[in-house]
Each structure stands twice: as C-alpha cells, then as structure tokens.
Design an enzyme around this catalytic site. Structure first.
Site, PDB file in Angstrom:
ATOM      1  N   ILE A   1       0.808  -1.226   0.000  1.00 63.41           N
ATOM      2  CA  ILE A   1       0.000   0.000   0.000  1.00 63.41           C
ATOM      3  C   ILE A   1       0.834   1.265   0.000  1.00 63.41           C
ATOM      4  O   ILE A   1       0.334   2.346   0.308  1.00 63.41           O
ATOM      5  CB  ILE A   1      -0.966  -0.011   1.197  1.00 63.41           C
ATOM      6  CG1 ILE A   1      -0.180  -0.333   2.488  1.00 63.41           C
ATOM      7  CG2 ILE A   1      -2.067  -1.016   0.977  1.00 63.41           C
ATOM      8  CD1 ILE A   1      -1.029  -0.327   3.755  1.00 63.41           C
ATOM      9  N   GLY A   2       2.105   1.139  -0.359  1.00 64.00           N
ATOM     10  CA  GLY A   2       2.904   2.347  -0.514  1.00 64.00           C
ATOM     11  C   GLY A   2       3.672   2.761   0.721  1.00 64.00           C
ATOM     12  O   GLY A   2       4.174   3.880   0.789  1.00 64.00           O
TER      13      GLY A   2
ATOM     14  N   SER B   1      -0.204  -1.344  12.605  1.00 61.10           N
ATOM     15  CA  SER B   1       1.214  -0.955  12.665  1.00 61.10           C
ATOM     16  C   SER B   1       2.103  -2.143  12.995  1.00 61.10           C
ATOM     17  O   SER B   1       3.088  -2.030  13.722  1.00 61.10           O
ATOM     18  CB  SER B   1       1.409   0.162  13.706  1.00 61.10           C
ATOM     19  OG  SER B   1       0.626   1.278  13.363  1.00 61.10           O
ATOM     20  N   ARG B   2       1.762  -3.294  12.440  1.00 61.36           N
ATOM     21  CA  ARG B   2       2.452  -4.525  12.795  1.00 61.36           C
ATOM     22  C   ARG B   2       3.602  -4.873  11.859  1.00 61.36           C
ATOM     23  O   ARG B   2       4.465  -5.690  12.202  1.00 61.36           O
ATOM     24  CB  ARG B   2       1.458  -5.687  12.814  1.00 61.36           C
ATOM     25  CG  ARG B   2       0.977  -6.128  11.428  1.00 61.36           C
ATOM     26  CD  ARG B   2      -0.127  -7.174  11.473  1.00 61.36           C
ATOM     27  NE  ARG B   2       0.279  -8.436  12.046  1.00 61.36           N
ATOM     28  CZ  ARG B   2       1.078  -9.324  11.450  1.00 61.36           C
ATOM     29  NH1 ARG B   2       1.565  -9.075  10.254  1.00 61.36           N
ATOM     30  NH2 ARG B   2       1.386 -10.453  12.041  1.00 61.36           N
TER      31      ARG B   2
ATOM     32  N   LYS C   1       9.849  -0.646  16.416  1.00 63.18           N
ATOM     33  CA  LYS C   1       8.454  -0.817  16.842  1.00 63.18           C
ATOM     34  C   LYS C   1       7.540  -0.459  15.662  1.00 63.18           C
ATOM     35  O   LYS C   1       8.010  -0.178  14.561  1.00 63.18           O
ATOM     36  CB  LYS C   1       8.152   0.105  18.035  1.00 63.18           C
ATOM     37  CG  LYS C   1       8.941  -0.201  19.290  1.00 63.18           C
ATOM     38  CD  LYS C   1       8.376   0.505  20.535  1.00 63.18           C
ATOM     39  CE  LYS C   1       8.740   1.971  20.600  1.00 63.18           C
ATOM     40  NZ  LYS C   1       8.451   2.588  21.918  1.00 63.18           N
ATOM     41  N   GLY C   2       6.239  -0.443  15.905  1.00 64.55           N
ATOM     42  CA  GLY C   2       5.275  -0.057  14.869  1.00 64.55           C
ATOM     43  C   GLY C   2       5.475   1.378  14.418  1.00 64.55           C
ATOM     44  O   GLY C   2       5.943   2.223  15.185  1.00 64.55           O
TER      45      GLY C   2
ATOM     46  N   GLY D   1       3.365   2.888  11.247  1.00 60.14           N
ATOM     47  CA  GLY D   1       2.438   3.528  10.315  1.00 60.14           C
ATOM     48  C   GLY D   1       1.352   4.414  10.892  1.00 60.14           C
ATOM     49  O   GLY D   1       1.103   5.521  10.404  1.00 60.14           O
ATOM     50  N   GLU D   2       0.653   3.938  11.927  1.00 58.70           N
ATOM     51  CA  GLU D   2      -0.544   4.660  12.345  1.00 58.70           C
ATOM     52  C   GLU D   2      -0.283   5.901  13.191  1.00 58.70           C
ATOM     53  O   GLU D   2      -1.025   6.875  13.085  1.00 58.70           O
ATOM     54  CB  GLU D   2      -1.480   3.691  13.075  1.00 58.70           C
ATOM     55  CG  GLU D   2      -2.119   2.699  12.132  1.00 58.70           C
ATOM     56  CD  GLU D   2      -2.834   1.612  12.883  1.00 58.70           C
ATOM     57  OE1 GLU D   2      -2.134   0.762  13.466  1.00 58.70           O
ATOM     58  OE2 GLU D   2      -4.073   1.630  12.913  1.00 58.70           O
TER      59      GLU D   2
END
Lengths: 781, 781
Positions: free
Chosen positions: A505-506, A547-548, A735-736, A738-739
């Site tokens: 997804i980019g 965010s995994r 760690k995660g 993205g979100e």
C-alpha cells in the site's frame, strides 16, 4: 541514541518501487487484463432504508454484451462480517464478530448499499445494463443519528444478527435498541474511589469526524475461476490470507481453492482490511464463468465504501489530585456502526485502550455502545479509534493542568507511563521501551513552548501553541492471533530472494524488510530480491494492519535470515576449518571474527553448494513468527497556529512531530510516514467532513471538490524528529510505525487554538464556523 | 508387478493443464504483453560462409517506429556455448564445453545465421527495418560434408575456439581439421582381444537424419529490464537456472539479477535446453531500454534453430562367438557439429554410452570426431544420440543373430544386462532394475513373433516383423551435477502448495509430481496446488532434460513431502498423546496406525497451527536433492511392416511398445509419452528429412509442407504396455520416462523391412527410393 553500527539498517534507502512508480512501469490491479475478462458494475440503492420487493433483470440480461446479472437470488445467503481482523483467531471465522452482512440482501440499509451487479463486455454496456434493472422498493423509515436510533420506536436496521454462541457456533440473536455491539472493558482499580480522591474532575463530550481513507486508487478487484474451480483474486489486500479465509467461508470453498495475488496498491490506510465488494465481484465471475474486473468510481468510493470509525458523544471523565496525580478515568462512548457493524466494535475497543499506556491512571474503565443507523458502515482507518480518543483525552489533559495550575507539559511528564508499567493489554505485557519524555522535551524546545505557551494573546489574529501525546500498538497481539512469515533463499551468487507478504500500500515495507535481511546477512542492500504478492507463493501471513509490519514481519525476516545465515556459515566453517560460531559475514564475505583476514567470499560457498557433485544444498531460512508483546510507539506533536478571531479561520504555522517508533530501520520511510500522517491528521482536524443530507441519507460530498483532503500546499512548516530508543523485543529495536503519524494532530491543533483564543472545540472537523460560534459563546458568557 | 497399494500414485490422472489448454485459457509466452513492449526481428545470413565487411544500419534506424538496431558492435564480445548442460558442474560456466558462439559475430557460418536484429513498435516496422539494413559480405568457400571438412585445405569454419585450460580458465585453442571436439571413451576390457575371440565380426556404417524437434510453438522470448537493471526473461526454458547462469556470464551480470519466468510451452523435445537467440533478444531490450518480444516464424524455426545430432558415418563393429556371446564392440563416429559445436559433443558421448546397459559386452570402446561444417548447428533432441546408435546397433544385433543361426530375440535375451551389472556410467553405479527381458517376451507375444519372424515372404507387398531394444538414462548423474528441489507448505485447510520447476513443455510433469506429493501426504490429488514458472520463487533446479524429471525432481518432491508430513505428525502426536511415528495420514485424516479409529482431521491440526495464539506454525518441507544413480529405463519396440517391392513404400501395420520406466506414477502420462514418442520415432525412421541445397547451403524444407512429421493419420495400430518393475532408487520406484519413447522405431522398422524383403537400409530416413535402390542392388548381386 543509536550506539550500534549498522551497514544497511538505519540507512535512508529510497523505496525500491520508486522508479517503477514514477516511470509508470509499476503494475496496479487496473493494469491486469485477462483473456475474456468482463467489466463489473454495481447497482446502488437510492434509498437509505428499504425492502426490495422485486427485481426484474430481464431487460438488462437481454442487452447484447451483458454476460451476468446478479441479485440476492444468485449469491450465498450466508451472513458474515467484512471486518477481516475478526479472523485472527483459530475459531474466528465462523463466529467472532457480528455477522450482519450478506453479499446482496433483500434489504438495503443506506444510500449506496448494493442492490445488484452486472458483468458485461465493457463499461458502457455494463452501465447501460444497470439502468435496465427494474427494482421495486418498499421504503422504510430511516434513522441517521445514533442517539435517536437507540430510542424506543426507532426504525430497526437489523432485527436479528449472528453472534458467537457459547458452543462456539454462530447463532441468531435479536438486536436491542439498534446496539450492534456493546464494548465493556473490565475496570482496572476502583474508578469511583479514584474520583472521590480527586481534587478536580473534568468531564467533556466530543464528536469526531467520519474521515475517509481516500486512497488515490479507488477500489479495484478482479476475480477469476480456473477450470478446476480455483479462484484467483487481485485487489488492494492488506490481509490477503484473512480475505481468503472469509471468501472460503462465504462461498463454501476450501481455503486452498482461493488464491490472492497482489500488485501495487495506490494507498490503503486501512481500506484494504475490508472484504467490501470482493464477494460481489466473485459472484459475477461465478455466474458469468469469466474473469470479472470491478473498478469503483470516485463517486462510488465516497458513497459506498466504509468510512472511519466515528464517535459521538465520546464522554471522557478524569479525576486529578491537586499535585497533578491522575486518580481515575472513565469513558462512555457512543460509536457509529452505520448500517453494518463491520470495524466499529473493534475500533471502539482500541480507542478506549490506547490511552492506558500514555499516562498512569490507577483506576480506569470504559464502555462503548456501537449503534446501527442508516449511514455508511464504519471501516478501518489509520489510527483505528486512536485519533478520536486522543482528540478528547489530550484536551482534557490540558484542562486538568490548567485547573491545578501546572504547565501542561509538566503535568504530562509527571504522569507518563514508565518502563515496566502495564502495556496496552495489561500487566502481563509490560512496556519495554518508552521515549515519550524525550519526545516532549525535544518538541517543546523546537516549538518554543516556554516562550509561547500560556502567554496572553491580543489582536485579530492570535497565535498559540499546543501539544498532544499518544501511544499506539505494534500489532494486535495478544488481543488477536499474530502470525508472520518470511522465507529466504540464497542464490548461487550469494544474493538472496526474500519472500514475504506485507501489504503493497505504498509504505515502503519491502525496502525496510530487505534492509533487515541484508543487515543480518552481511549483504549490500541491492543483493536482496523481494518476492511478494501471491498467497500460493508466500507463507501464511496475517498481513499489514495495526502498525504490525515492521515489528512482526520484520522479526520473521530477522529469524529467517538468521537461519539461512547459520546454514551458510556451517558449510563455510567446514571449508575454513573452524567452528561456525567463529564466523560472521560482512560485505558478502565470510570471515573469522578473531582473525578477519581469514575468510572466503560468500558466493564461493553458495555456488559450490548448488553445483556440488555429492552434497548439493541451497541455503534457506524460514520463519513462522508470533510476537510476545506489542510495544507502543509513542509520539508528541507540537503545533503553532494562528486563529483569525473575525473569520474563525485556523492557520497551522508550524508542526513539530517527535516520534518514538524504536529503531528506524529506514529513517526516510519513517519520516515519510510521519509526514503523510501529519497531512492526514490535519485533514481530520480541520477539513475532512463528509456531508450527508440528513433527510434522505444521501452523501453530498462525493468528490475531491466537495470533500477536501490536505495537499502539499496546505502543509505548514513540518519538523519531523525520530527519537530512536531501540525496543528490546523488535527487530534491531524497531516498533510499529504507520498509524501514529495521523493521531495527534486534531488534539494538538485544538490545544493550540485554546492557547491562542481561549476556546475549546469538541467537534471535528474544526471549521471556522465552529471557532466563531465558540468565540461568540465565550464572549456571551 | 505392482504389489503395493497406492491411493494416488499409479492412477490415470488427466493432466491438470488439459482443460486450460483446450479452452484457450492457458497462457503461453506469446500471450504476455508488457507496457511499452517492442517486437524484435532477426536479420539472417543469405550466405553459408562469409565475413561481414560492413553493416550500415542508418537507414533502418531512421525508420519511424524503430527503437533499436543491434549488430556485432552492440553486443558482448564474449564467446560462449548455447549448450546449457555444460553448466551442470560447479566450475562449469567459464570453461566446460567449446565456446565458439557469440551473440553476433563478424562472420556468418551457415545460411540463416544471425547478422543483426531490430526492435520496433510492431512486426511490420521491424520487418521493413530489416530490409533497410545494408550488409557488405565477403563470401568465403563453404563446406557441407563432414568428411570433406576434415580434409587438408578444406574451408576453416573456426580458426580458434575457447576450451578449458589446465588451470580451469578458458583459453584459446586452434581448431585442427575442423574437428570441434574429439570424444574418446576409455576402452573397457581388451577390444582387440575380444575381436580375436569372436567367431564372427560384423561391421556396418550408418547415416542418421537431421531430425527437427518441431515443437508446435515456435521460439518465443521476452526480455525486460527493470529500473534496477534486473532482467526478467520469458521463453520455453527447460533448464531456466542454467540459462540464467549463462546469460549472467555472457552479459557480465550477477546471476541474481536475472529472473526466468515461464508460462506453458508448446512442446520442447530438447529445444528448450539451448540458449539459442535469447541473448539477441536481451541485447535488443538493453539497447532500446524497453521490453522486447522475439517470436520466430516457422521458416526461421527451420532455417536457424539447431537440429538433432547427426552421425555419418557411424561405424559399428561387433564380434560375436558362435554360441552367441558378444565379445567386443567398437564404434568410430563422425558427428555433425554444424557451424558451432553446441550439443554435438555431448550427444556423441551419450550415443556411444547408452548401448552399454542393454547388452553385456566385455570389451568395448568408442570414439567420435565432431566436425564443423557450414550447416545448422546440432541441438538437443529427445533421445540425445540414442536413436542413432540404436538404429545401427539393433540392426547389427539382428545380423549377428542371423550369422550364428540364432533367433534374434533369443540372441538378445542371452546377452541382456542383468541386475548389478555396471550402469551407463560404470561399475560404481550398477543396474538397480531391469525388466527388458519381460518387455521382449510380452512384445514378441503381442506382435506374433514366432509365427511371423524369419518366414519366407512372397508377393509384391511383403510383410515382416522387427524388434529393437534400448536403454536410456534417468538424468545425467554422475556425468553432470544433478540438483533438484521442491518446497511444500500446508495451507490451513490441509491442502498443500507444491513449488517445483520442471519444464512446462507438455509432459504433464506437474500432474505426476503432484501425485507423488499427494501419495506421501495421504491427501487426495485435488488438494495439491502446484506453483512453478519463476526462478525467484522456486528453489534451484537443474530442470528437465535427460529424462530426469520424474526420477530426480520426483525424489525431491518425495523428500519435501516427507519432511512436511513429519512436522504435521509431530504436532498431531502431541494432540493425540502418542508418538509421531505411530501416526500416518490417509484421506486427509491423521490416524494411529495400530488403532485406526483414533485420529484427527489433518485440517484441524493445520488450522490450529496457523491460528495458534502462542505456538504458530506452518508445516513446510524443502528438499535439495541429488540422485545417487541413473537407472536406465528400458524399452522394446516390435513392428510389423508391409513393404511394397515395386514402389519401395513402407507401411507400418502395427507397433508394440513395451516400456520399463519403473513404476508409472501416472500410467496415462507414461503411455502418452510412449505414443507421442512412437510418432516422433516413426518420423525419424521414415519421413523427416531436412533437405539442403548442397551448393548454397540453403535449407529447402522450411515448412510442414516440405518437411513431413507424423500426424495421427500416419500412425499404425499402437499397443503400449508398461512393465512396472519398481526401481529401488526412484520415487515410488519410478525411473526416467520421456526420451525412450522416440529411440527404437527406426531400428525396429529397419529390422522389419529386412524380415519382409531382405534388404537393410543404413541411412535415415528410410524413403521408398532407398528401399527400391537396395532391392535393386540385392537383385543385382
């Protein structure tokens, strides 16, 4: 903070798909053409709530070029949920979550809901065919407000849904007061006692916005059955294996007979977690016997695709002692399900959990009612409940600090969670890293907090600064099963192929995962070739959400690379006459650690092993990995705004994003996530507002002219800082990522507005009208 | 002979690609379209031997739509060989074989040789461009006959070629008497003494035919570079990994930067072992910067694509005692290299080896001169030397039997090799199975040998019966490195994905390999999903040649399945409270062997393992396999013919093929191989004759009107019998299958003709003219 020296990890690697994307060579779902492929189109409901009395498809079927028309008579009757995360447990598919969706139902529940679909030789014929379908509706009363919907005598959106029964099977259950799900956390401590001990109690109510994921690429799906009945799907999957499982459930197929193939996706932001209209595309392929491509228009994207979770009222009550100790937190939430529960139950659960790892609060609880209305369902979106909770929590934090006469940062620092404190999912999963204190200190310095915050403002245009802090998760374990995989093989030239399947997804995940593999194996980045995008080819993988990706898939890559490295060094050890644990690899060369001059090119071992006469070997490594924790990534966002007291216009002058996502495997990617997130968070705060005609339920903002998302021109001066405190449980300390980027902006801006003009806005987005209204009310007081 | 009970192995499974192929859904290389792809075309030499003095490409380059023109100035200068089997050794690529080919050279050596190539937006423009290329040739004297070519003063085709030097590097070496390679086997026993002990010595000379592989699909290749310079190739590979290695060598690239992807291929028959014009397609893609598709016309296929190895004279000398004991065999062979050595060295080696495992012959030797001429090079083709040797050997066997007054079958049975005798590659690799005696007995019965053979024939049309026996190999180990791989993963529903990469040339290999996996794992056939066709996705694999697929890749599949099964049973054992070795699987159910009522569905274990909260696992198995032997498959072919003594026409009335390929994993496939092989063998025997203008070197038979291959209408009554003696070293007892089918027909028919009319034909194909000529000569005696 970075003390260890790395060769590839920590380097600013351009995303490997970059050149392909800017030159147009990159393939997306829409670029796929299969022999004999048809084009699918969906007939949407013009009514917010209606029973379908009759559908006459005969005229449409007679139109030359039409190869299939499907209605609720042609599709499986089974009820399911489009929330694929519900499948992340062994017994998941049949029972977890609320099963209230059908591929096509005899009832429509929002304007835009699917009524029928056609597959034809081209788009023009398909669109003509839609107009030839005669539908007789019996209109039903509709309800668009959650509070109204819970009242006695309100229209019933669902009479009966399927839920998990005690014996583990799905069973029918009546819906009471249109409450699709009731989420109740087990209280921690004694909340009432906590409030009694408090010097002050603050209670506020907030309303959040139905933000859209708005990926640049609209929904695309191709479904194709082969002669043996095996189904291949292409769409913008974020969790292809969970999608396979749900498809298999809905269509009564063995899971192995579904194959998910992915090309690049033009954005995801959670939209790819949703089963959405994939089953409808499959139903068209099944009935026509040909591959079918279904592409949504931008208008359909706005009117039929599930939107962000939405809360209102979200009641937040906090007790605080005069010394600044938080004694109790209670939240009562009304959440919008829309016409189907979908993700709204889970996002309410997460919203009311994520605050627990930001600030210590000895006594806390939360409950949420997730309520059906005749609106678009709630889908998954970046942050997943967190932006809403953060919007209210961080304003309440500021209010409390003001009440007790403490600086807002000092108050936060005093209450910050510490290493070893219970994690999001309880004391069994304690915090293993937290650099939020440093994030706050760096951000304060950069925004000029001391000089600017809390000072008296004058004039028509007033400046103010604000802060917001947050914590998120690195995957959903142990709430959900988490299972990631990676496979590595050494080629004869000692380059490797890394086979993984994060979403496409980019987010640049392939690049970062390749960096992890290269670092473990002592190879240059360009020696890692990545294979992805085919569930038959890749090992089982939960996918990309929560965010995994870097934390969990990155760990699987680390494990697989370590295994492959071990095998390579074992063979090299025999050749070099030493023990394998005396060896390491750097720059494609295997060497004796105690005597680096002694060594051998890795390629000499890999080539000899493949072409050996007697002892053939190809070095491989494989991992089925589950995490043992979900360490929160942290972030503090500082904002300086200028508020026009005459127009209510809010101008963001500067934003400082200070992020603790553990080690940044690829700082450029992490910064990119923070920057893109900031834009999305600003849209959530200020501009993005789906407008619905509240008499008909028609979504009026159905394009980018009427629904404004942030563009680069809207962005303020943006300062992104990474505080890299390695987490001991993540791959190289990651760690995660993205979100978190999109969570803090609304609260940070709201707090800055208060600092500038002394009013608090509790409803998103913060439009000039709302600011002016608040200023007038304040004046009136 | 089959004593064990199997569930899937031994079943007549239709090839899984069948429905896709007959419905047109199957994808071939020509079905691939890439964005911006160009069409390539090759300019072929009109001269048999010439130096290129000058090439002017300016006019072609100016033609609108032309994007690249390549000549010898644009391509790597490196010399190489298109014989990819030379790479089957660790140090192989740089040195093994004769490196006498360049992508484009300054000299052309046969009519059809490549001079230049163009890439243009479409075929029409590309063809126009070819006509605009001005080439100035200096014509050189040509030679088309191997004996002439070896004479003093003959035109020199190559002055200097590269060969392996003592230090392992390639070095220049002058070519003497146009002999490209001299093949000399180390003599076994004392051959001269053997002849001295013989009662009779028979010596004959034969000439074989330049048969064409003639796959239905002509040569197709697509080459595409991505932004990082990684090259992806699609063509009808039989050995994709060896092709990658040679490409990497020729173009100075890391092997990992070459990716070979395969779709279905419309036949192979050895043609896919040849590098052929793949480098030229790559050169076009490189220069144009765009993907290039190169498709050969049928005419190009006939005039430029390497043809079958050809021998002449092939001198076969055999000594036999009066009691029927063979005392000595000696062979002196002149083999056609054509313009480049390519496969002719290796095929001469195999031709002079394969007879050793049919009949005991205590003293034997062989030598071959492989000679350059200005003809098409010799490529690889099904049987690889064997049909030529068998054509002469089996006639000599008949002659010997006649000389000593023994029945031809009795004579063969007396001399047959036995279990434990030295294998093709010597006493270290003894024979592990041989059912040729039974093949002979069954075939004799079916053709009516006793009643028909050796009886006096009369009339214009005379019938006769003949026999031919052969042995072949199951892979090339230990002459070549052999390395096959398989990977298996269990899906959550206990179906599996088998990842392998045999050639996709229509042999049904996937189906048979899937049967092996299903049998090992106790699954129904439809639970096996096969992934193939991508060297980045599949593990390293030698590929498909030398009848190795079922014997070697099948063994890799067996091993990988066994490993995956072990892991599955381990987890099941914990659940069932027994030891893993007490368990087995049948019909998707794991059960306790001593108590079959106790068990659990395999899917319950696989699903629980993937969705486990704490102990995730996906059961996988992987194998890097090399064989320890190459057990010969055996075959006897009996033929009944009718010869018209007035026209010389030979009509095959009946053919009985009795085959010993060990256990038939899929009897339908094995029979199919025998039937297709019989047609190809009959073409070789009777019809297939490339005709060349011996003054110009122009191939005159350049389409299927002038070059006749067998059609179904040409086929006689065909009786195919499988004698399934399991070989202890093969998977479920299987041996090699593919090549034996096409080996025996020429000798069997020739022997039947002798039985009918008393003349022996020593030159292929056996045309009516040759029969009439022989009948006249016989009459004249």
């Amino acid at each position: 903070m970075v003390t260890q020296e790395f060769s590839v990890v920590g380097k600013r690697m351009p995303d490997v798909s970059g050149v392909e994307k800017v030159t147009g060579a990159a393939k997306f779902t829409s670029d796929i053409y299969l022999p004999g492929m048809l084009i699918g189109k969906v007939l949407h409901s013009p009514h917010a709530h209606a029973r379908i009395v009759n559908i006459d498809t005969s005229k449409a079927e007679r139109l030359p070029g039409v190869e299939a028309v499907v209605t609720c008579k042609d599709v499986p009757k089974k009820q399911y949920t489009g929330c694929l995360m519900n499948l992340q447990s062994y017994s998941g598919i049949e029972v977890w979550g609320v099963h209230d969706v059908r591929v096509l139902d005899e009832k429509v529940r929002y304007v835009g809901d699917a009524v029928a679909a056609v597959a034809a030789v081209n788009e023009k014929v398909a669109e003509e065919a839609l107009e030839l379908i005669d539908v007789e509706y019996e209109q039903l009363p509709a309800v668009f407000d959650e509070i109204e919907a819970m009242k006695e005598g309100a229209p019933r959106i669902h009479d009966v849904v399927q839920r998990r029964q005690d014996d583990g099977t799905p069973g029918d259950e009546a819906v009471e007061r249109n409450i699709g799900v009731h989420v109740a956390h087990k209280p921690v401590g004694d909340v009432e006692k906590g409030f009694q001990e408090a010097g002050y109690i603050i209670e506020e109510r907030a309303y959040t916005s139905k933000q859209r994921q708005a990926p640049l690429e609209t929904f695309q799906c191709i479904a194709s059955f082969n002669a043996e009945g095996k189904l291949t799907l292409w769409t913008q999957f974020q969790v292809p294996n969970l999608m396979k499982r749900m498809i298999a459930y809905v269509f009564d197929m063995p899971v192995g007979m579904v194959r998910a193939k992915g090309e690049y996706a033009g954005g995801g932001f959670g939209a790819g977690l949703h089963l959405f209209r994939v089953p409808l595309c499959i139903a068209l392929a099944k009935k026509s016997g040909k591959p079918v491509k279904l592409i949504y228009s931008r208008r359909e994207e706005f009117t039929d695709r599930p939107t962000r979770e939405t809360f209102g009222p979200y009641t937040f009550k906090m007790g605080v002692k005069k010394d600044g100790t938080i004694t109790a937190v209670d939240r009562k939430v009304v959440a919008m399900a829309g016409a189907y529960v979908e993700f709204s139950g889970l996002s309410s659960l997460i919203a009311t959990s994520v605050g627990n790892t930001v600030y210590r609060r000895q006594n806390y609880k939360a409950e949420a009612d997730v309520v059906y209305t005749n609106k678009l369902p709630s889908g998954a979106m970046r942050g997943f409940g967190n932006p809403g909770e953060t919007f209210i929590r961080e304003q309440v934090m500021d209010e409390a600090a003001e009440k007790i006469g403490m600086d807002a940062l000092e108050f936060r620092l005093k209450n910050l969670c510490q290493l070893g404190d219970p994690g999001t999912f309880g004391p069994d999963f304690p915090l293993t890293s937290i650099a939020l204190d440093e994030c706050i200190k760096i951000g304060a310095e950069k925004i000029g907090w001391k000089e600017k915050h809390g000072k008296k403002k004058e004039g028509v245009r007033r400046k103010g600064v604000g802060v917001s802090c947050m914590a998120h998760n690195s995957g959903a374990w142990p709430v959900h099963v988490e299972h990631s995989s990676a496979h590595i093989k050494f080629n004869e030239d000692a380059s490797i192929v890394l086979t993984v399947y994060p979403a496409t997804i980019g987010t640049g995940a392939y690049t970062s995962l390749a960096q992890v593999a290269a670092e473990v194996l002592g190879l240059p980045f360009e020696d890692v070739h990545v294979v992805w995008g085919d569930t038959d080819v890749t090992l089982w993988e939960t996918g990309s959400h929560a965010s995994r990706t870097m934390y969990i898939i990155g760990s699987a890559v680390y494990e697989a690379a370590t295994e492959a490295k071990g095998k390579l060094l074992n063979r090299a050890a025999k050749k070099l006459g030493v023990a394998a644990d005396e060896l390491d690899i750097k720059d494609r060369r295997i060497y004796v650690k105690a005597n680096p001059g002694k060594g051998i090119a890795a390629a000499e071992i890999t080539k000899e092993a493949i072409y050996s006469h007697y002892d053939v070997e190809q070095f491989t490594g494989s991992s089925s990995y589950r995490p043992s924790n979900s360490p929160p990534p942290y972030q503090a966002v500082f904002t300086e705004v200028e508020v026009d007291t005459e127009t209510g216009e809010v101008k963001v002058l500067k934003m400082v994003v200070v992020s603790d996502s553990g080690r940044a495997i690829n700082p450029m990617t992490v910064e990119g996530q923070m920057e893109g997130g900031a834009a999305q968070g600003m849209g959530y705060a200020l501009w993005e507002e789906p407008v619905m005609d509240t008499t008909t339920g028609q979504v009026l903002t159905d394009d980018f002219d009427t629904y404004k998302i942030a563009t680069t021109l809207d962005m303020p001066e943006l300062d992104t800082v990474l505080v890299e405190q390695p987490d001991p449980t993540g791959p190289f300390g990651a760690k995660g990522v993205g979100e978190p980027g999109a969570v803090n902006q609304a609260a940070s801006i709201a707090n800055a507005i208060y600092d500038a003009v002394g009013v608090r806005i509790w409803e998103l987005p913060i439009t000039p009208e709302k600011v002016i209204k608040a200023l007038k009310e304040k004046k009136g007081k």
